[in-house]
Design a protein around this motif. Structure first.
Motif, PDB file in Angstrom:
ATOM      1  N   LEU A  60      35.962  41.076  41.055  1.00 15.25           N
ATOM      2  CA  LEU A  60      36.964  41.499  40.091  1.00 15.25           C
ATOM      3  C   LEU A  60      36.753  42.973  39.792  1.00 15.25           C
ATOM      4  N   ARG A  61      37.872  43.720  39.816  1.00 17.15           N
ATOM      5  CA  ARG A  61      37.777  45.149  39.531  1.00 17.15           C
ATOM      6  C   ARG A  61      38.402  45.459  38.187  1.00 17.15           C
ATOM      7  N   ARG A  62      38.120  46.646  37.709  1.00 14.86           N
ATOM      8  CA  ARG A  62      38.685  47.077  36.434  1.00 14.86           C
ATOM      9  C   ARG A  62      40.213  47.035  36.511  1.00 14.86           C
ATOM     10  N   GLY A  63      40.837  46.503  35.458  1.00 15.91           N
ATOM     11  CA  GLY A  63      42.300  46.441  35.423  1.00 15.91           C
ATOM     12  C   GLY A  63      42.853  45.154  35.984  1.00 15.91           C
ATOM     13  N   GLU A  64      41.986  44.338  36.596  1.00 12.36           N
ATOM     14  CA  GLU A  64      42.476  43.080  37.152  1.00 12.36           C
ATOM     15  C   GLU A  64      42.316  41.953  36.142  1.00 12.36           C
ATOM     16  N   CYS A  65      43.147  40.935  36.308  1.00 11.51           N
ATOM     17  CA  CYS A  65      43.018  39.755  35.460  1.00 11.51           C
ATOM     18  C   CYS A  65      43.049  38.525  36.353  1.00 11.51           C
ATOM     19  N   LEU A  66      41.995  37.747  36.277  1.00 11.61           N
ATOM     20  CA  LEU A  66      41.893  36.563  37.125  1.00 11.61           C
ATOM     21  C   LEU A  66      42.212  35.316  36.314  1.00 11.61           C
ATOM     22  N   GLY A  67      43.155  34.530  36.782  1.00 11.54           N
ATOM     23  CA  GLY A  67      43.478  33.269  36.111  1.00 11.54           C
ATOM     24  C   GLY A  67      42.686  32.149  36.747  1.00 11.54           C
ATOM     25  N   LEU A  68      42.001  31.368  35.909  1.00  7.83           N
ATOM     26  CA  LEU A  68      41.249  30.216  36.432  1.00  7.83           C
ATOM     27  C   LEU A  68      42.010  28.967  36.025  1.00  7.83           C
ATOM     28  N   ILE A  69      42.528  28.234  37.009  1.00  5.57           N
ATOM     29  CA  ILE A  69      43.240  27.016  36.646  1.00  5.57           C
ATOM     30  C   ILE A  69      42.628  25.820  37.362  1.00  5.57           C
ATOM     31  N   GLY A  70      43.040  24.652  36.952  1.00  2.53           N
ATOM     32  CA  GLY A  70      42.491  23.428  37.514  1.00  2.53           C
ATOM     33  C   GLY A  70      42.563  22.352  36.454  1.00  2.53           C
ATOM     34  N   HIS A  71      42.601  21.105  36.890  1.00  2.00           N
ATOM     35  CA  HIS A  71      42.713  20.050  35.877  1.00  2.00           C
ATOM     36  C   HIS A  71      41.391  19.893  35.140  1.00  2.00           C
ATOM     37  N   ASN A  72      41.398  19.056  34.107  1.00  2.00           N
ATOM     38  CA  ASN A  72      40.201  18.911  33.262  1.00  2.00           C
ATOM     39  C   ASN A  72      38.996  18.490  34.095  1.00  2.00           C
TER      40      ASN A  72
END
Lengths: 392, 281
Positions: A60-72
């Protein structure tokens, strides 16, 4: 501050958990002992253990946004805990550059008996601020939270929304290089939530964000890339559209009509001629057959298309088009023709309601009827696509 | 500006010296957080009551009163202590309660912070330091009481009384060090916490807290070996102006405690992730 420096680097990260409490505690004692010796051996699964996170890699670099998804239970929160340094990995390595801020729990360290103002100091101290920093920011925090009137009242008398406001207001003062967010934004009222998003977007310019969420619109709105986790492993990684599609495939809900309410009326069938569309939907006929036990005139039939999260995307209504419909005893056939509709790539489900306009009575309400699937060349963010022309 | 780099991986491949340094840095660097937590706990404890801070005086007085009553009515027959019995009992229970509080403090503070520990990364050493602050606060109230008693019963002022706070600090360091080593295991198994609680209440009977060391017999040997004895007797002798009999034993324990304290801190630091994992999973 370099523009694209790598702030977070995760390599081959794995973490195991134990399913059984007593065994887990015993392993804990063993780990306490082996930890002192350094424990450099490769760690294998012991009895009753499983990989909560397995072989995860990303950067991950500066300015990036990582979405973490997945079921419970997919391992998202475990991953966040390791990133936050709360627990140690069993294999692999995380390298983090810069200050880490976590919006995982708002209002940590609050004491219910103490006033809001005193708790700003408690919470601020836990988040790593110095006394000077809090002194300088306390007014700003109170303003941001919009609860100045109640700031000297014990926190136990606050509503849950007010507590969240105060907690976020303190946390919003962080200036992290890496920000970890776990769904905390799903609380509070609309205007405050909007304010939180504004603050996060502002922070995003100077840091990188890891966001855990179940809201797909949120992912497409804020994140630059996303990761779908399944049983601790990365199932999809990259472009939001593809990852979100993979998430839906993973969480597929069958076409199983759910009856929410029915009175004097039963749905016999609900059909569409086609199910899969490339590009726009044109002249789609929807055939409906209703079995009625009563004789009533002036009813309204509404047909909805819902997203897979069962949020209404668009609807039609017979009363809107001034179409008088009456129900007779026995079988009633109704046809609706969708002239033209432009939807984003995805799966949508029909639902229907039948109401008496004068009687104000709901005769039928069914959800999760037939589904339709739309393919476009590009996957966009919002469900409905505006038909029009660009002229330049 | 150079960004701070953190690496998380399974091995603790850092050098012991580096770890010790980081641990000590977090311990002394978390003064504000520790003070904030201690103030929070103390003020919230007293805000919900009318008597407020008076409770800090009531508890030690009442426990000393029980022994004074037992001795005055002749229910228990104790050998002569050389000083007025109320002062003797009060000084003994005071130091004893400080040691016990110190032993329990790391465990209870860590346990109370479980909720935050599993969500937020902050220097956990602050929990230990805030425990020490809370004990210092409670002790200072008791010391004021003791000084009042010393004058009220005509023991009078001795210069050694000025050294009394050092004895208290020794007691706190000694207790906290023991507590640091017990915390990880007693957080995992509640049995351990129970056993410790029970053991400590039995230990009081082989320590000269409310009575003196017998002139001879098995009890004398046991008490003289008991490290708590030297802490209690030295503190009491300093307060009452007697020559401390076990001074060398006391100094030995103090020096050992201080150095082992940092090892305990290190043990605590590397154990925390395992505890968080087992408690929050």
């Amino acid at each position: 501050m370099k523009e694209d420096e790598v702030l977070v680097k995760v390599e081959g990260l794995s973490k195991k958990f134990c399913k059984d409490l007593k065994t887990s505690l015993w392993y804990g004692v063993k780990d306490l002992v082996s930890n002192i010796k350094g424990n450099k051996n490769e760690r294998l699964l012991r009895d009753k253990e499983f990989w909560a996170v397995k072989d995860v890699n990303f950067e991950l670099r500066r300015g990036e946004c990582l979405g973490l998804i997945g079921h419970n239970g997919a391992g998202k929160s475990t991953l966040l805990k390791i990133l936050n340094g709360l627990i140690n990995p069993d294999a692999g390595k995380i390298t983090i550059n810069g200050r880490v801020g976590a919006l995982i729990e708002l209002g940590a360290g609050f004491n219910p008996i103490l006033s809001g103002r005193e708790n700003i100091y408690n919470n601020g101290a836990v988040l790593g601020f110095t006394r000077k920093e809090i002194d300088a920011k306390v007014e700003e925090i109170i303003d941001f939270s919009e609860i100045r009137e109640f700031i000297d009242m014990p926190v136990q008398n606050y509503s849950s929304g007010m507590k969240v406001r105060l907690g976020f207001a303190v946390a919003a003062q962080m200036e992290p290089d890496v920000l970890i967010i776990d769904e905390v934004l799903a609380v509070g009222d609309v205007s405050f939530r909007a304010k939180c998003y504004d603050r996060i977007s502002e922070l995003m310019k100077s840091c990188c964000i890891i966001l855990v969420t179940h809201s797909m619109p949120q992912v497409s709105k804020i994140c630059t890339t996303s990761i779908l986790m399944h049983k601790g492993q990365i199932k999809a990684h990259g472009n939001n559209g593809n990852v979100i599609e993979a998430y839906y495939d993973d969480n597929y809900i069958e076409d199983k009509p759910t009856l929410i309410h029915s009175e004097d009326c039963v749905l016999e069938y609900f059909r569409t001629k086609e199910k899969v569309f490339n590009g726009q939907i044109k002249n789609l006929e929807v055939d409906i057959s209703i079995l009625s036990e009563i004789e009533t005139d002036d009813i309204d039939i509404s047909i909805f298309l819902m997203s897979r999260e069962l949020i209404p995307v668009c609807q039609t209504s017979s009363k809107f088009f001034n179409k008088k419909i009456a129900l007779h005893k026995g079988v009633n056939s109704v046809k609706f023709i969708i002239d033209e509709l432009y939807l984003n790539t995805g799966i949508y489900k029909f639902s229907i309601t039948i109401e008496g306009i004068n009687t104000n009575k709901i005769y039928l309400w069914m959800q999760n009827l037939n589904s339709i699937q739309v393919f476009n060349q590009f996957t966009l963010v919002s469900p409905i696509i505006i038909k029009g022309k660009f002229i330049c | 500006m150079q960004l701070e780099t953190r690496v998380y991986q399974k091995e603790n491949n850092l050098k012991i010296g580096k770890l010790l340094k980081a641990s000590a840095r977090d311990f002394f660097g978390s003064h504000f957080l520790a003070k904030q937590l201690a103030t929070r706990d103390i003020t919230s404890q007293y805000r919900q009551s009318y008597l407020g801070i008076l409770w800090a005086f009531i508890a030690p007085i009442s426990s000393a009163f029980v022994w004074i009553f037992l001795s005055a009515t002749g229910t228990v027959n104790l050998s002569d202590t050389g000083v007025p019995y109320p002062v003797f009992v009060f000084s003994g229970t005071l130091i004893w309660s400080i040691i016990i509080e110190s032993i329990n403090s790391p465990t209870s503070n860590t346990n109370a912070a479980r909720g935050i520990m599993t969500k937020i990364n902050f220097p956990k050493e602050a929990l230990i330091l805030s425990g020490i602050y809370k004990i210092l606060f409670n002790s200072s109230i008791k010391i004021i009481l003791l000084v009042i008693l010393i004058f009220a019963f005509g023991v009078g002022f001795h210069f050694s009384l000025l050294l009394f706070p050092f004895a208290i600090i020794a007691a706190i360091v000694f207790g906290t060090t023991i507590g640091l080593f017990l915390t990880p295991i007693s957080l995992i198994y509640t049995d351990i916490a129970r056993i410790i609680g029970m053991g400590l209440s039995l230990l009081m009977y082989i320590t000269p807290v409310v009575y003196t060391i017998p002139k001879e017999g098995l009890m004398k040997t046991v008490m003289e070996l008991n490290p708590f004895t030297s802490l209690i007797l030295t503190a009491r002798d300093l307060a009452l102006g007697n020559t401390p009999e076990y001074l060398s034993y006391f100094c030995g324990i103090f020096i050992a405690s201080v150095s082992v304290f940092f090892i305990g801190l290190l043990f605590y630091r590397i154990s925390i992730p395992i505890i968080v994992e087992r408690l929050s999973a």
